[in-house]
Design an enzyme around this catalytic site. Structure first.
Site, PDB file in Angstrom:
ATOM      1  CD  GLU B  64      -5.597  50.142 -32.322  1.00 42.68           C
ATOM      2  OE1 GLU B  64      -6.236  51.109 -32.770  1.00 42.68           O
ATOM      3  OE2 GLU B  64      -4.950  49.357 -33.052  1.00 42.68           O
ATOM      4  CD  GLU B  75      -3.544  41.818 -38.205  1.00 39.73           C
ATOM      5  OE1 GLU B  75      -2.721  42.726 -38.475  1.00 39.73           O
ATOM      6  OE2 GLU B  75      -4.617  42.033 -37.628  1.00 39.73           O
TER       7      GLU B  75
END
Lengths: 432, 297
Positions: B64, B75
């Site tokens: 990824e 995040e």
């Protein structure tokens, strides 16, 4: 039940849409972990806010009156009316408990969190007004409260940090990026996704994923509901224009909402022109927060709306002397109303806002928030330039300026504004 | 079920047209797949090329690649740091595509980014230009953390047009109708979020993983578990719990960050990444092999 029929049924029919779309804007662009919480909130919003289940709206209206100090007056500004040879009326949201319109929404959402059985509330804050309002509402309703605030804003809005702490809230400085509202919202979203099952996120403006933009607007709509009624009683007619500052847009949507169907009433959203409307794409900085005037469509913080972004879609850092307007996005419904031509976006730069701050303070004895000062800056520029706002103009005084005094004195001195009082004699550490 | 969402999204294809690329799904064949994540361009374009190639050497089955967005809402601090470094070093969507073209690896590559960058790219109104360019450079699919199934119609449509996969994240809070709606639109694999919160390496591996895998047991699509996996031992436990693959981001980004802060040579950091990759891959393999019988709870 009569309470419900009076206000809520009407609001329900003029919701732009039930699925959180305002034209091409709105939606729910959030991490999957938050989607069930949004569904739960949508359900609670519909039942409690729109349908007054368990008498939620009755309790809200009682508390915003007894605790919040509503209704706020609509008062004539005599000196400004004379100055501009027009009828200028002020909707006094600065008189709401806490000193700004923010409590309308914060009290509504903290109460809703209680009805939903949540155990704690979290909030982001820019200028600190929403954080303060949430901390007050949480103390009032006995809910634990944590507020996320960008480091830059912590430093420039210290009185509000102290107020939040004194009301018993935790304040968490956010050290990401430039440390303003944008980063605070991102960090609160992250915290929400960690604790979503027992926590409600009290978002501070008409931004974010559905149902926040519609729900926050409904809690703030009391401003225009009252102002419209007061104008009819006091003036015998509707005003020709309503002027309101716009950052995320909660006082704006609140002041506009019930006037939107009145085609004779012009609606002006005054954005922060900052130091310039030019953009430094290389540095990723827009030295303004004029999202409606200069931004374009994109997706940020859960909604499709108008944004300050570079050509790749990276979000730009905004700027305004006023922390509460310093944001790269804007509420999706406001973006839609601008696209439709219903709301006119205009800008006022930092200096004009500071001048307006002093003008209102000396002319009317009202020290406005720096955010609010932008609305008065536009009023001044419009009349000076001969633009016709009409005979009667309502300006929404979204908040009071006590929190801004340090900034104002510093920024005023830097610019050598003649309209400002001389403070030099009071400077500390200067000897005799 | 999920009719409203299907209408709202206006996707042209139905569930049976969700083919995507075979490459992503086959990366999970045999179980114990290791799926690393790195932010592209962290801390520089050139170093990042070395790092991704090191992960492939260390046994990655699929990678990824993060295209940095200025507001990485999902995040934690580790990946936020990576994103900031990469943006400061000049990473852009066009540089990202260049990077993917230049990359010399043999495994399928998936782009992980936020919707605004996909939406703004190129001349098209919507995600089509981005997907077209992604297909040209050989990407196989997308993970978009701020795009739930309800809003994914236009991207799903573009993915169908160019034969790319759209991977959704299943959270511990995802249940019932939502899960079904998502499963109708997903292709390639599902990203099973091991626990609530933002990304970040953790000492513990959540119990929520087992529950999530159980909820997904009926779906035939490969299940890759991420969020918080840090060691080979974690990887083993997750694979042994029935995951077809493990996704690791923060624990690898930590190595990149350390290398950057300590000013280590790029080769040294690359070697450390490859070593960590081997540890994680070995753990995942052990976990997969330890599954004695599929019915085991």
């Amino acid at each position: 039940m009569s309470e419900t029929e009076r206000g809520r049924e009407g609001e329900r029919t003029d919701r732009t849409t039930a699925d959180g779309q305002f034209g091409r804007y709105g939606g729910q662009y959030v991490p999957e972990a938050l989607m069930p919480a949004l569904e739960e909130l949508e359900d609670a919003y519909e039942r409690y806010v729109l349908e007054n289940e368990d008498g939620f709206m009755d309790e809200f209206e009682r508390r915003i009156r007894d605790f919040g100090g509503r209704p706020t007056p609509l008062g004539r500004a005599d000196r400004l009316s004379e100055r501009y040879d027009s009828e200028i009326y002020l909707k006094r949201e600065d008189l709401v408990h806490g000193g700004a319109h923010k409590l309308n929404n914060a009290l509504g959402q903290v109460l809703l969190a209680k009805y939903m059985g949540k155990e704690r509330v979290i909030a982001e804050t820019g200028a600190g007004q929403h954080g303060t309002a949430t901390a007050m509402a949480a103390a009032h309703l006995d809910m634990p409260c944590e507020v996320y605030m960008g480091r830059t804003d912590v430093n420039r809005q210290r009185p509000n940090v102290f107020r939040m702490r004194i009301n018993g809230a935790e304040v968490n400085p956010v050290d990401i990026g430039r440390g303003t509202l944008k980063e605070a919202i991102s960090e609160t979203m992250r915290e929400w996704s960690r604790t979503v099952e027992r926590t409600h996120y009290v978002i501070g403006s008409v931004v974010g994923p559905h149902p926040f933009p519609a729900m926050v607007r409904d809690f703030q709509a009391v401003i225009s509901e009252e102002a419209r009624e007061q104008a009819r009683e006091q003036l015998g007619s509707l005003p020709d224009a309503v002027v309101s500052c716009a950052g995320g847009g909660s006082n704006t949507m609140g002041a506009f909402h019930h006037f939107v169907p009145d085609d004779s009433v012009d609606l002006y959203a005054v954005e922060a022109g900052g130091s310039s409307l030019e953009v430094d794409e290389e540095a990723g900085v827009a030295p303004n927060s004029a999202t409606l005037s200069t931004g374009d469509e994109g997706v940020l913080h859960g909604a499709r709306t108008t944004l300050l972004q570079d050509s790749d879609g990276q979000i730009m850092e905004s700027h305004s002397v006023s922390a509460g307007l310093d944001y790269s996005g804007v509420g999706p419904e406001l973006a839609h109303l601008v696209d439709e031509g219903r709301v006119t976006p205009v800008t006022v730069d930092d200096t004009a806002a500071l001048e307006a701050f002093h003008r209102l303070s000396t002319d009317e004895g009202i020290i406005p928030a720096l955010e609010t000062s932008h609305a008065f800056g536009y009023l001044h520029e419009a009349f000076e330039s001969g633009e016709d706002l009409g005979e009667t103009v309502v300006v929404n005084v979204s908040g009071r300026g006590d929190k801004d005094l340090e900034t104002v004195i510093e920024e005023t001195e830097k610019r050598g504004l003649e309209s400002a009082p001389d403070m030099s004699v009071f400077e500390t550490g200067g000897g005799i | 079920m999920g009719d409203d969402a299907a209408d709202a999204a206006g996707a042209s294809g139905s569930a049976d047209s969700r083919t995507g690329t075979d490459a992503t799904a086959t990366a999970f064949d045999g179980g114990g797949a290791f799926v690393p994540y790195l932010a592209v361009g962290d801390p520089t374009y050139e170093a990042s090329l070395e790092y991704v190639e090191a992960l492939a050497r260390g046994g990655a089955d699929l990678i990824e690649l993060g295209l940095p967005f200025s507001e990485p809402m999902a995040e934690g601090p580790t990946i936020q740091g990576a994103v900031t470094r990469a943006l400061e070093a000049g990473m852009t969507p066009d540089r990202f595509f260049e990077f993917v073209s230049e990359l010399d690896v043999d495994v399928p590559l998936v782009c992980m980014t936020y919707y605004n960058l996909i939406y703004q790219y190129g001349s098209s109104d919507g995600p089509r230009s981005f997907v077209e360019r992604a297909a040209e450079v050989g990407l196989e699919g997308f993970v978009v953390p701020d795009l739930p199934a309800e809003e994914a119609g236009p991207l799903r449509e573009a993915c169908d047009e160019f034969g790319l996969d759209l991977i959704f994240i299943v959270a511990p809070t995802t249940r019932g109708d939502r899960l079904e709606r998502m499963m109708e639109r997903v292709s390639g694999y599902v990203y099973v979020q091991a626990r609530l919160g933002a990304t970040g390496a953790r000492e513990d591996v959540s119990d929520q993983t087992g529950e999530s895998l159980e909820r997904l047991a009926d779906w035939e699509i490969p299940k890759a578990v991420g969020f918080g996996i840090k060691t080979g031992e974690h990887a083993e436990r997750i694979a042994a719990a029935g995951a077809d693959g493990i996704i690791v981001g923060s624990a690898l980004v930590d190595i990149v960050a350390e290398g950057h802060e300590d000013d280590r040579p790029v080769e040294e950091t690359a070697d450390r990444l490859a070593e960590k990759a081997r540890e994680l891959k070995a753990g995942a393999t052990r976990g997969a092999e330890s599954l004695p019988e599929p019915e085991h709870p």
